[in-house]
Design a protein around this motif. Structure first.
Motif, PDB file in Angstrom:
ATOM      1  N   THR A   2      -6.252   1.998 -12.545  1.00 52.73           N
ATOM      2  CA  THR A   2      -7.619   1.521 -12.744  1.00 52.73           C
ATOM      3  C   THR A   2      -7.854   0.253 -11.935  1.00 52.73           C
ATOM      4  O   THR A   2      -6.909  -0.379 -11.444  1.00 52.73           O
ATOM      5  CB  THR A   2      -7.870   1.224 -14.230  1.00 52.73           C
ATOM      6  N   GLN A   3      -9.119  -0.129 -11.817  1.00 49.24           N
ATOM      7  CA  GLN A   3      -9.466  -1.334 -11.052  1.00 49.24           C
ATOM      8  C   GLN A   3      -8.853  -2.587 -11.671  1.00 49.24           C
ATOM      9  O   GLN A   3      -8.604  -3.573 -10.971  1.00 49.24           O
ATOM     10  CB  GLN A   3     -10.992  -1.483 -10.981  1.00 49.24           C
ATOM     11  N   ASP A   4      -8.605  -2.559 -12.969  1.00 46.60           N
ATOM     12  CA  ASP A   4      -7.988  -3.720 -13.628  1.00 46.60           C
ATOM     13  C   ASP A   4      -6.483  -3.766 -13.393  1.00 46.60           C
ATOM     14  O   ASP A   4      -5.897  -4.850 -13.308  1.00 46.60           O
ATOM     15  CB  ASP A   4      -8.261  -3.674 -15.144  1.00 46.60           C
ATOM     16  N   ASP A  38       0.835  -1.205   0.000  1.00 51.03           N
ATOM     17  CA  ASP A  38       0.000   0.000   0.000  1.00 51.03           C
ATOM     18  C   ASP A  38       0.870   1.256   0.000  1.00 51.03           C
ATOM     19  O   ASP A  38       0.617   2.207  -0.749  1.00 51.03           O
ATOM     20  CB  ASP A  38      -0.914   0.019   1.234  1.00 51.03           C
ATOM     21  N   ARG A  76      -5.840   8.622 -11.669  1.00 60.34           N
ATOM     22  CA  ARG A  76      -7.055   7.807 -11.785  1.00 60.34           C
ATOM     23  C   ARG A  76      -7.089   7.011 -13.085  1.00 60.34           C
ATOM     24  O   ARG A  76      -7.653   5.913 -13.134  1.00 60.34           O
ATOM     25  CB  ARG A  76      -8.291   8.711 -11.694  1.00 60.34           C
ATOM     26  N   ILE A  99      -4.679  -2.185 -10.776  1.00 62.29           N
ATOM     27  CA  ILE A  99      -4.212  -2.198  -9.383  1.00 62.29           C
ATOM     28  C   ILE A  99      -3.817  -3.598  -8.897  1.00 62.29           C
ATOM     29  O   ILE A  99      -2.748  -3.763  -8.293  1.00 62.29           O
ATOM     30  CB  ILE A  99      -5.269  -1.567  -8.454  1.00 62.29           C
ATOM     31  N   PRO A 100      -4.629  -4.655  -9.137  1.00 60.92           N
ATOM     32  CA  PRO A 100      -4.208  -5.996  -8.678  1.00 60.92           C
ATOM     33  C   PRO A 100      -2.871  -6.425  -9.287  1.00 60.92           C
ATOM     34  O   PRO A 100      -2.050  -7.055  -8.616  1.00 60.92           O
ATOM     35  CB  PRO A 100      -5.349  -6.899  -9.150  1.00 60.92           C
ATOM     36  N   ARG A 131      -0.115  -4.508  -7.509  1.00 64.56           N
ATOM     37  CA  ARG A 131       0.105  -5.052  -6.167  1.00 64.56           C
ATOM     38  C   ARG A 131       0.949  -6.326  -6.232  1.00 64.56           C
ATOM     39  O   ARG A 131       1.877  -6.513  -5.447  1.00 64.56           O
ATOM     40  CB  ARG A 131      -1.230  -5.335  -5.476  1.00 64.56           C
TER      41      ARG A 131
END
Length: 479
Positions: free
Chosen positions: A351-353, A329, A347, A355-356, A359
């Motif tokens: 994106t939500q796609d 994080d 932003r 970020i994983p 990480r």
């Protein structure tokens, strides 16, 4: 409350928590009471629903689930507090919620299984007498002349050239249009296919080979003003634009104007124009000091990195998931802040796609960073290395003086950060004093990279053009 502890992998403590019959019944009854006061059941006023009807309408499973949620949360929280467990992060339920509902009978004991992350135990097998090699970065005197020459180039005056052909070092103003080269055996009368974006008017380019794709600059050398010429060139492979990588091209180039650079003399006047120094001697001395310090700092960094890399080979630590996720994080937050400061829209990048994926790619570095931090903390603890309040105050004052424009500074947080940095510095210095670092020539430990970063090279090689030419030159310059 009866609590049984169990040591689990990944720095977790397993807990078997037995909740008393009194608590299981009391919580169940309280949930029914709360539901009776809020439930909307036709034919009855709120708070006046008979118990049997409430149980029939809502169902015992729903009521048990609501009671269990409270029992689990309160039970784990009290167990951690009762056993004085230094938990980090959120506890995890190990029992199946479905099994708990099936086994839950109000007025009878209930056993809950949970796990909590705790600070990991660090076992440093060895941290003194480490033997490492580090690259020594030596000061290069030629950097001073290169720096001065760069300043001369920036102050150069462009003088029109007449009566001779273009040569390396000149600045040419050209019109050009690029097409894909004709393939072998292709009809010689067929019109060539234009290259998208490979066209410009009054394009100014310095005649240096690294300013354009291979072949373009050498083709202009020898041309005279007002001359038009077909120049063969080839896009490198790899190339930033994959559609052009390795492709042969033909450019129709018209040399419209030729200029040469008139460089200023390197003297005291020059030094005063490019710096705050009065004399060239002072400017040179400052550059020597700057580059010498840079070399020394890089050598010191290499020594520290080599030592910490070796230290991690001798550390045994089982990291909890909470620490790893917190570090990931922090890394992503730092990256986002840096990109935002560069004017990028975070932003759109995070994106939500994406970020994983970010990480997952960050985990390895996060684990190494945590291990370094924990290892250094363990060394400082064993060797009683400390930072004095006076040292912290002095560094804080220095930082506040360096950045007077910063308002709203959280000085408590700043002191905490400074204390951690100073302790890290002291601990690394202690390790260096108690280890052996052999300095070796720069480049002898790092293998030469055979594959270059295309995007980085593209940025480095992009020509310095007039603003109106930059868009048209995008596709054909090196980048």
């Amino acid at each position: 409350m009866k609590v049984t502890q169990e040591k689990l992998p990944a720095s977790q403590i397993g807990l078997e928590i037995e909740i008393t019959p009194e608590i299981t019944k009391q919580t169940y009854e309280q949930v029914i009471k709360n539901l009776a006061s809020t439930a909307n059941i036709p034919g009855f006023r709120k708070g006046k629903v008979p118990r049997p009807i409430l149980l029939q309408r809502l169902g015992t499973t729903r009521i048990k689930a609501a009671a269990l949620e409270e029992l689990i949360q309160d039970g784990i929280e009290q167990a951690v507090k009762q056993e004085a467990i230094p938990a980090i992060g959120q506890p995890q339920l190990r029992s199946s919620f479905e099994d708990l509902i099936n086994n839950y009978e109000p007025g009878k004991p209930l056993t809950i299984s949970a796990a909590v992350d705790v600070e990991p135990e660090v076992n440093l097998v060895q941290y003194t007498d480490l033997q490492v090699k580090a690259e020594e970065v030596k000061y290069d005197p030629e950097r001073v002349d290169a720096s001065l020459d760069k300043e001369r180039q920036e102050l150069a005056t462009l003088i029109p050239v007449e009566g001779r052909a273009a040569q390396i070092g000149d600045v040419a103003v050209v019109d050009f249009k690029g097409s894909f080269a004709r393939a072998e055996g292709e009809d010689e009368t067929a019109e060539l296919e234009p290259i998208p974006g490979a066209e410009a008017t009054d394009f100014q380019v310095e005649l240096q080979e690294d300013k354009f794709i291979p072949g373009f600059i050498s083709g202009i050398v020898g041309m005279n003003p007002e001359e038009t010429k077909e120049i063969a060139a080839q896009f490198p492979d790899p190339y930033a634009n994959e559609d052009l990588a390795g492709k042969a091209a033909t450019f129709t180039v018209t040399l419209k104007e030729l200029k040469e650079k008139e460089l200023p003399e390197v003297n005291d006047d020059f030094a005063q124009e490019v710096s705050d120094f009065e004399t060239l001697e002072e400017l040179r001395a400052s550059l020597v000091e700057q580059y010498q310090k840079e070399a020394d700092d890089k050598t010191k960094t290499n020594k520290q990195e080599a030592l910490l890399t070796e230290l991690l080979k001798h550390v045994e630590v089982d990291l909890p998931a909470t620490l790893i996720e917190q570090e990931v994080d922090a890394m992503l937050t730092q990256t986002a802040m840096r990109l935002s400061q560069q004017g990028l829209d975070v932003r759109k990048l995070f994106t939500q796609d994406i970020i994983p994926q970010l990480r997952e790619r960050s985990r390895t570095e996060a684990i190494e960073r945590i291990k370094r931090s924990l290892s250094l903390r363990e060394v400082s603890k064993r060797e009683s290395i400390e930072v004095t309040p006076e040292e912290i105050a002095a560094r804080v004052a220095e930082l506040l003086e360096q950045y007077p424009e910063e308002q709203d500074v959280d000085e408590d947080r700043l002191r905490s950060i400074v204390e951690n940095e100073l302790l890290t510095e002291k601990t690394i210095d202690w390790l260096l004093e108690h280890s052996s670092v052999e300095l070796v020539p720069e480049g002898s430990l790092s293998p030469v990279e055979e594959t270059e970063d295309v995007e980085s090279d593209a940025d480095a090689d992009a020509p310095q053009t007039e603003e109106e030419n930059s868009e048209a030159s995008t596709e054909v310059t090196e980048g």
